[in-house]
Motif scaffolding. Structure first.
Motif, PDB file in Angstrom:
ATOM      1  N   ARG A 293       0.833  -1.205   0.000  1.00  0.00           N
ATOM      2  CA  ARG A 293       0.000   0.000   0.000  1.00  0.00           C
ATOM      3  C   ARG A 293       0.867   1.254   0.000  1.00  0.00           C
ATOM      4  O   ARG A 293       0.480   2.296  -0.528  1.00  0.00           O
ATOM      5  CB  ARG A 293      -0.921   0.001   1.227  1.00  0.00           C
ATOM      6  N   VAL A 294       2.034   1.177   0.639  1.00  0.00           N
ATOM      7  CA  VAL A 294       3.003   2.278   0.632  1.00  0.00           C
ATOM      8  C   VAL A 294       4.361   1.686   0.292  1.00  0.00           C
ATOM      9  O   VAL A 294       4.767   0.684   0.883  1.00  0.00           O
ATOM     10  CB  VAL A 294       3.091   2.993   1.997  1.00  0.00           C
ATOM     11  N   LEU A 295       5.056   2.295  -0.675  1.00  0.00           N
ATOM     12  CA  LEU A 295       6.370   1.811  -1.071  1.00  0.00           C
ATOM     13  C   LEU A 295       7.279   3.003  -1.338  1.00  0.00           C
ATOM     14  O   LEU A 295       6.872   3.973  -1.983  1.00  0.00           O
ATOM     15  CB  LEU A 295       6.271   0.951  -2.333  1.00  0.00           C
ATOM     16  N   VAL A 296       8.515   2.920  -0.820  1.00  0.00           N
ATOM     17  CA  VAL A 296       9.519   3.937  -1.098  1.00  0.00           C
ATOM     18  C   VAL A 296      10.537   3.350  -2.064  1.00  0.00           C
ATOM     19  O   VAL A 296      11.096   2.272  -1.812  1.00  0.00           O
ATOM     20  CB  VAL A 296      10.234   4.404   0.187  1.00  0.00           C
ATOM     21  N   LEU A 297      10.776   4.056  -3.174  1.00  0.00           N
ATOM     22  CA  LEU A 297      11.783   3.664  -4.161  1.00  0.00           C
ATOM     23  C   LEU A 297      12.901   4.695  -4.119  1.00  0.00           C
ATOM     24  O   LEU A 297      12.659   5.885  -4.367  1.00  0.00           O
ATOM     25  CB  LEU A 297      11.155   3.617  -5.556  1.00  0.00           C
TER      26      LEU A 297
ATOM     27  N   ASP B  27      -6.799   5.511  -7.389  1.00  0.00           N
ATOM     28  CA  ASP B  27      -6.473   4.228  -6.763  1.00  0.00           C
ATOM     29  C   ASP B  27      -4.991   4.144  -6.411  1.00  0.00           C
ATOM     30  O   ASP B  27      -4.581   3.246  -5.680  1.00  0.00           O
ATOM     31  CB  ASP B  27      -6.820   3.070  -7.709  1.00  0.00           C
ATOM     32  N   ALA B  28      -4.210   5.052  -6.988  1.00  0.00           N
ATOM     33  CA  ALA B  28      -2.768   5.037  -6.735  1.00  0.00           C
ATOM     34  C   ALA B  28      -2.192   6.433  -6.964  1.00  0.00           C
ATOM     35  O   ALA B  28      -2.670   7.174  -7.823  1.00  0.00           O
ATOM     36  CB  ALA B  28      -2.077   4.023  -7.646  1.00  0.00           C
ATOM     37  N   VAL B  29      -1.155   6.761  -6.179  1.00  0.00           N
ATOM     38  CA  VAL B  29      -0.502   8.069  -6.285  1.00  0.00           C
ATOM     39  C   VAL B  29       1.007   7.856  -6.345  1.00  0.00           C
ATOM     40  O   VAL B  29       1.564   7.096  -5.546  1.00  0.00           O
ATOM     41  CB  VAL B  29      -0.846   8.977  -5.083  1.00  0.00           C
ATOM     42  N   VAL B  30       1.658   8.529  -7.296  1.00  0.00           N
ATOM     43  CA  VAL B  30       3.118   8.512  -7.400  1.00  0.00           C
ATOM     44  C   VAL B  30       3.633   9.909  -7.070  1.00  0.00           C
ATOM     45  O   VAL B  30       3.190  10.897  -7.664  1.00  0.00           O
ATOM     46  CB  VAL B  30       3.579   8.128  -8.824  1.00  0.00           C
ATOM     47  N   ILE B  31       4.571   9.996  -6.139  1.00  0.00           N
ATOM     48  CA  ILE B  31       5.202  11.267  -5.779  1.00  0.00           C
ATOM     49  C   ILE B  31       6.690  11.152  -6.071  1.00  0.00           C
ATOM     50  O   ILE B  31       7.396  10.330  -5.478  1.00  0.00           O
ATOM     51  CB  ILE B  31       4.992  11.613  -4.287  1.00  0.00           C
TER      52      ILE B  31
ATOM     53  N   HIS C  68      -8.676   5.535   1.387  1.00  0.00           N
ATOM     54  CA  HIS C  68      -8.303   4.394   2.235  1.00  0.00           C
ATOM     55  C   HIS C  68      -7.873   3.183   1.418  1.00  0.00           C
ATOM     56  O   HIS C  68      -7.071   2.370   1.879  1.00  0.00           O
ATOM     57  CB  HIS C  68      -9.475   4.013   3.143  1.00  0.00           C
ATOM     58  N   HIS C  69      -8.406   3.041   0.191  1.00  0.00           N
ATOM     59  CA  HIS C  69      -8.106   1.858  -0.610  1.00  0.00           C
ATOM     60  C   HIS C  69      -6.892   2.047  -1.520  1.00  0.00           C
ATOM     61  O   HIS C  69      -6.436   1.093  -2.162  1.00  0.00           O
ATOM     62  CB  HIS C  69      -9.309   1.514  -1.501  1.00  0.00           C
ATOM     63  N   ALA C  70      -6.334   3.274  -1.582  1.00  0.00           N
ATOM     64  CA  ALA C  70      -5.331   3.600  -2.600  1.00  0.00           C
ATOM     65  C   ALA C  70      -3.919   3.162  -2.186  1.00  0.00           C
ATOM     66  O   ALA C  70      -3.654   2.814  -1.032  1.00  0.00           O
ATOM     67  CB  ALA C  70      -5.344   5.091  -2.896  1.00  0.00           C
ATOM     68  N   GLN C  71      -3.021   3.183  -3.173  1.00  0.00           N
ATOM     69  CA  GLN C  71      -1.615   2.870  -2.953  1.00  0.00           C
ATOM     70  C   GLN C  71      -0.771   4.125  -3.179  1.00  0.00           C
ATOM     71  O   GLN C  71      -1.165   5.020  -3.928  1.00  0.00           O
ATOM     72  CB  GLN C  71      -1.161   1.760  -3.914  1.00  0.00           C
ATOM     73  N   LEU C  72       0.405   4.146  -2.530  1.00  0.00           N
ATOM     74  CA  LEU C  72       1.277   5.319  -2.604  1.00  0.00           C
ATOM     75  C   LEU C  72       2.698   4.879  -2.908  1.00  0.00           C
ATOM     76  O   LEU C  72       3.250   4.018  -2.217  1.00  0.00           O
ATOM     77  CB  LEU C  72       1.244   6.090  -1.282  1.00  0.00           C
ATOM     78  N   LEU C  73       3.292   5.475  -3.946  1.00  0.00           N
ATOM     79  CA  LEU C  73       4.701   5.254  -4.282  1.00  0.00           C
ATOM     80  C   LEU C  73       5.450   6.564  -4.100  1.00  0.00           C
ATOM     81  O   LEU C  73       5.111   7.574  -4.715  1.00  0.00           O
ATOM     82  CB  LEU C  73       4.844   4.763  -5.724  1.00  0.00           C
ATOM     83  N   LEU C  74       6.476   6.556  -3.252  1.00  0.00           N
ATOM     84  CA  LEU C  74       7.337   7.718  -3.030  1.00  0.00           C
ATOM     85  C   LEU C  74       8.701   7.432  -3.648  1.00  0.00           C
ATOM     86  O   LEU C  74       9.346   6.433  -3.299  1.00  0.00           O
ATOM     87  CB  LEU C  74       7.489   7.997  -1.531  1.00  0.00           C
ATOM     88  N   VAL C  75       9.130   8.292  -4.564  1.00  0.00           N
ATOM     89  CA  VAL C  75      10.381   8.090  -5.285  1.00  0.00           C
ATOM     90  C   VAL C  75      11.331   9.236  -4.943  1.00  0.00           C
ATOM     91  O   VAL C  75      10.955  10.412  -5.034  1.00  0.00           O
ATOM     92  CB  VAL C  75      10.152   8.060  -6.812  1.00  0.00           C
ATOM     93  N   GLY C  76      12.567   8.917  -4.545  1.00  0.00           N
ATOM     94  CA  GLY C  76      13.493   9.987  -4.211  1.00  0.00           C
ATOM     95  C   GLY C  76      14.884   9.473  -3.917  1.00  0.00           C
ATOM     96  O   GLY C  76      15.109   8.266  -3.783  1.00  0.00           O
ATOM     97  N   ASP C  77      15.807  10.402  -3.802  1.00  0.00           N
ATOM     98  CA  ASP C  77      17.213  10.108  -3.528  1.00  0.00           C
ATOM     99  C   ASP C  77      17.530  10.613  -2.129  1.00  0.00           C
ATOM    100  O   ASP C  77      17.568  11.822  -1.886  1.00  0.00           O
ATOM    101  CB  ASP C  77      18.082  10.813  -4.582  1.00  0.00           C
TER     102      ASP C  77
END
Length: 727
Positions: A344-348, A422-426, A446-455
């Motif tokens: 549901r939450v992922l950091v790349l 349904d999903a958010v990319v930051i 509440h049902h959505a997924q979140l991808l956080l991308v950063g260095d």
């Protein structure tokens, strides 16, 4: 020369210099019975060409500039001649009246002009070429100007010489003087550019005692506010007290108990929130306390509801996708794509050349294939534009995504009105501060997924917090780290040098060659650094096909000094956008703006939807409307002259301000003059802003100092701890 005070009746012909910080000005003025203009120097709250002043002072003989009238006191008087009235009205003092309109008004009403403006402003309709709309604008501007003068007189009577009177009036309107009298310390909280010292000076003149509870509480609150501007979410109580004693210039031993009691009273009044911290208190501004605490709660609430996914179908899709686009994803990249389907939450995270962009594009494609509605955003407009280009889908700034509403000073999308997705990319997640992160999480369904991308190795956010690093350090949030540098990226000296710097190793320094994408130019003296930068932007880079306006950005470690952004802006303005009679320009104190200048927004302006670090270009300057027309990205903004302290030139910007942006060419001065700011993180961030060419100009010694300095600028945050505790 006489040393006895004398009075001069003076008409201001030109403002040669004005310092907005302390009001010190150099004026060229006309005085009776003197054929030539004379020089007057002194402090003025506000001064414009055309003003008539009664100056009290003495004559001095300056060894360099000759005779000068040193002003001890100045009072504005009404101009008595037609020429004086015309200059006065046309000086930009009154919105809606420029030189042309002023000439028409004075020709029509003559010496009665000012009386007409004050008592019968509706009669201005009699002037040819002035319509009803402009009459109303002039009437309101004249009334506002009189009110502003009252504020200025009030401030001056309490020992303050400042240009902030316009801002004070705009903020408080008719209640300006009453508000300042009731609580002068509000100025430091409410108005950008006014600090505690100025507010405290007014308070002292109003009779506030040095050890009064009001003063101590205001100083504590200001210390906490200053800490948040330096990136902290809180301060330990003892550190807050120590810094406040320094601010107040009081002996710590004598005021420790008084400040401790003042902090307790602020806590009772809910102006400070405290929690246990290392045997003492962690002192938060309420907004930051609840943002940090509730951000942790919302992240963990998302993680408690795993996404249902058919892993076999994901693997099959990934194989088809990579075959179709002839992609060769590393094991780390494939892991990120697979986990994005189930977490549901992922950091790349990863450094340059490790494939974050390709991985993000693949994850977005997967989510779309799964039938998800995907939204994309970044903290800055330039980063959002880049995200849109690599994914083929519209991306917005986070503020635009959440739809900031200046009327309510909040976002339209929140827990009651979540985003339709349904999903958010930051992207560029290292730039997100704790308040913005919390507002983002509030708006995610509440049902959505979140991808956080950063260095994580870039500089942290300008605002308070260290969100990306705290998430990575918490062990509570799923993370995929990309470490493998791809072969094509490894051929780039920008990429390999960035990784060397990040590891604390010396980079490969190469003299300018067209086939190399990272140059080093030795320049031992600051003047040599400036000369080399001028040559690069005016000759070398244009010769290689780069447009110095569109493609080149100078990124300085700091603003001050000969090779700081402030001085470089003055130099580069004259090189790239010199004075031209065909182009309008505006002089405000020691700052000069011209049509064509690149500019940067220096603070958040929610009314104009402009945010700290936004870059624009001046398209027009209207002296009558007292507005600039500035293009920020795809948006044209009407920028009021009264807000110019929020604007700066942007031919050169600080590396901090460049976060989230990429430029074809970056020139980075690296000199020991920047010693206080030099760090590994800073140079790494600057270098990775360059897309095609990075140029370091300075000394090997300064670069070595930067690479060796690591772990500085610790921030007080507890997000990682709260994620662990709540989990």
């Amino acid at each position: 020369m006489s040393s006895a005070p004398e009075i001069l009746q003076a008409l201001v012909e030109r403002v040669t210099y004005h310092n907005p910080e302390n009001g010190y000005s150099v004026l060229r003025v006309k005085v009776p019975r003197c054929q030539d203009v004379v020089t007057a120097v002194g402090s003025f709250a506000q001064v414009q060409p055309g003003q008539t002043l009664a100056l009290s002072g003495v004559w001095r003989n300056n060894p360099r500039f000759g005779p000068q009238f040193e002003v001890l006191k100045a009072e504005e008087t009404r101009p008595a001649t037609l020429n004086g009235i015309e200059k006065y009205l046309g000086s930009g003092l009154i919105k809606g009246v420029g030189p042309v309109t002023a000439r028409r008004i004075v020709r029509h009403f003559g010496l009665e002009t000012l009386e007409i403006l004050e008592g019968q402003p509706e009669r201005i309709i009699e002037v040819k070429g002035v319509g009803k709309k402009r009459v109303e604008m002039i009437r309101k501007a004249w009334l506002a100007q009189q009110a502003i003068k009252e504020v200025m007189v009030f401030l001056q009577s309490h020992g303050v010489s400042t240009l902030h009177a316009v801002k004070i009036y705009k903020t408080y309107q008719d209640q300006a003087i009453a508000t300042v009298q009731e609580n002068p310390y509000r100025l430091a909280q409410d108005i950008y550019g006014i600090g505690f010292k100025t507010a405290d000076q007014i308070a002292q003149h109003l009779g506030v005692a040095p050890d009064s509870t009001q003063r101590l509480q205001a100083a504590l609150a200001y210390t906490l506010l200053t800490a948040t501007e330096e990136g902290h979410c809180f301060l330990p109580l003892e550190e807050m007290i120590e810094q406040t004693a320094v601010l107040l210039e009081l002996d710590l031993a004598m005021v420790r108990n008084l400040l401790t009691e003042a902090a307790r009273l602020l806590t009772q009044a809910e102006q400070i929130v405290v929690e246990d911290y290392e045997g003492g208190w962690a002192c938060y501004a309420p907004a930051l306390y609840y943002s940090e605490r509730n951000l942790a709660r919302r992240l963990l609430a998302l993680l408690r509801q795993p996404a249902s996914v058919d892993r076999q179908r994901v693997d099959q899709w990934l194989e088809r996708y990579t075959d179709h686009f002839h992609l060769s994803l590393s094991d780390e990249q494939q892991e990120a794509v697979r986990r994005s389907a189930q977490e549901r939450v992922l950091v790349l995270t990863g450094g340059p050349g490790t494939g974050k962009t390709t991985t993000t594009r693949t994850i977005v494609a997967l989510w779309r294939a799964m039938g998800k509605q995907v939204l994309l955003a970044s903290p800055t407009g330039r980063a959002a534009q880049r995200l849109s280009e690599v994914t083929g889908q519209e991306a917005k700034t986070i503020h635009r995504l959440l739809e900031f509403d200046p009327k309510n000073f909040g976002f339209k999308h929140n827990e009651e009105n979540p985003l339709a997705c349904d999903a958010v990319v930051i992207d560029e997640a290292s730039m997100i501060d704790v308040v913005l992160a919390y507002n983002l999480l509030k708006a995610i369904p509440h049902h959505a997924q979140l991808l956080l991308v950063g260095d994580q190795d870039q500089l942290p956010s300008v605002g308070p917090g260290n969100v990306l690093r705290d998430l990575l350090g918490s062990d509570a949030i799923p993370v995929v780290r990309l470490n493998q540098v791809f072969r094509q990226a490894a051929q780039s000296l920008i990429v390999t040098n960035a990784h060397c710097i990040n590891r604390g190793q010396p980079p490969t320094l190469v003299a300018p060659k067209p086939e190399v994408d990272c140059w080093f130019i030795e320049a031992r003296e600051p003047e040599m650094v400036v000369d080399q930068i001028q040559a690069l932007v005016s000759k070398t880079l244009p010769g290689l096909g780069y447009d110095p306006f569109q493609d080149v950005q100078i990124l300085s470690p700091m603003n001050r000094g000969l090779v700081g952004a402030t001085h470089l802006n003055t130099v580069l303005q004259n090189v790239l956008n010199p004075a031209d009679p065909a182009k309008a320009q505006l002089e405000r104190g020691n700052r000069l703006y011209r049509v064509g200048d690149r500019v940067i927004q220096r603070t958040n302006d929610y009314t104009l939807h402009l945010f700290n670090g936004d870059l624009g270009q001046i398209q027009g300057i209207d002296l009558e409307e007292q507005q600039m027309e500035i293009v920020f990205g795809e948006r044209t903004v009407e920028y009021d002259f009264a807000d110019l302290n929020e604007l700066g030139l942007a031919f050169a910007v600080s590396i901090h301000k460049s976060q989230g942006s990429e430029y074809p060419v970056c020139i980075i001065p690296v000199h020991t003059q920047h010693f206080p700011m030099l760090s590994r993180q800073l140079i790494y961030t600057g270098l990775t802003r360059a897309r095609k060419l990075a140029i370091l100009v300075g000394t090997r010694k300064a670069l070595g100092i930067a690479i060796r300095k690591v772990g500085t600028n610790k921030r007080y945050t507890r997000l990682a701890e709260k994620l662990t505790i709540v989990a």
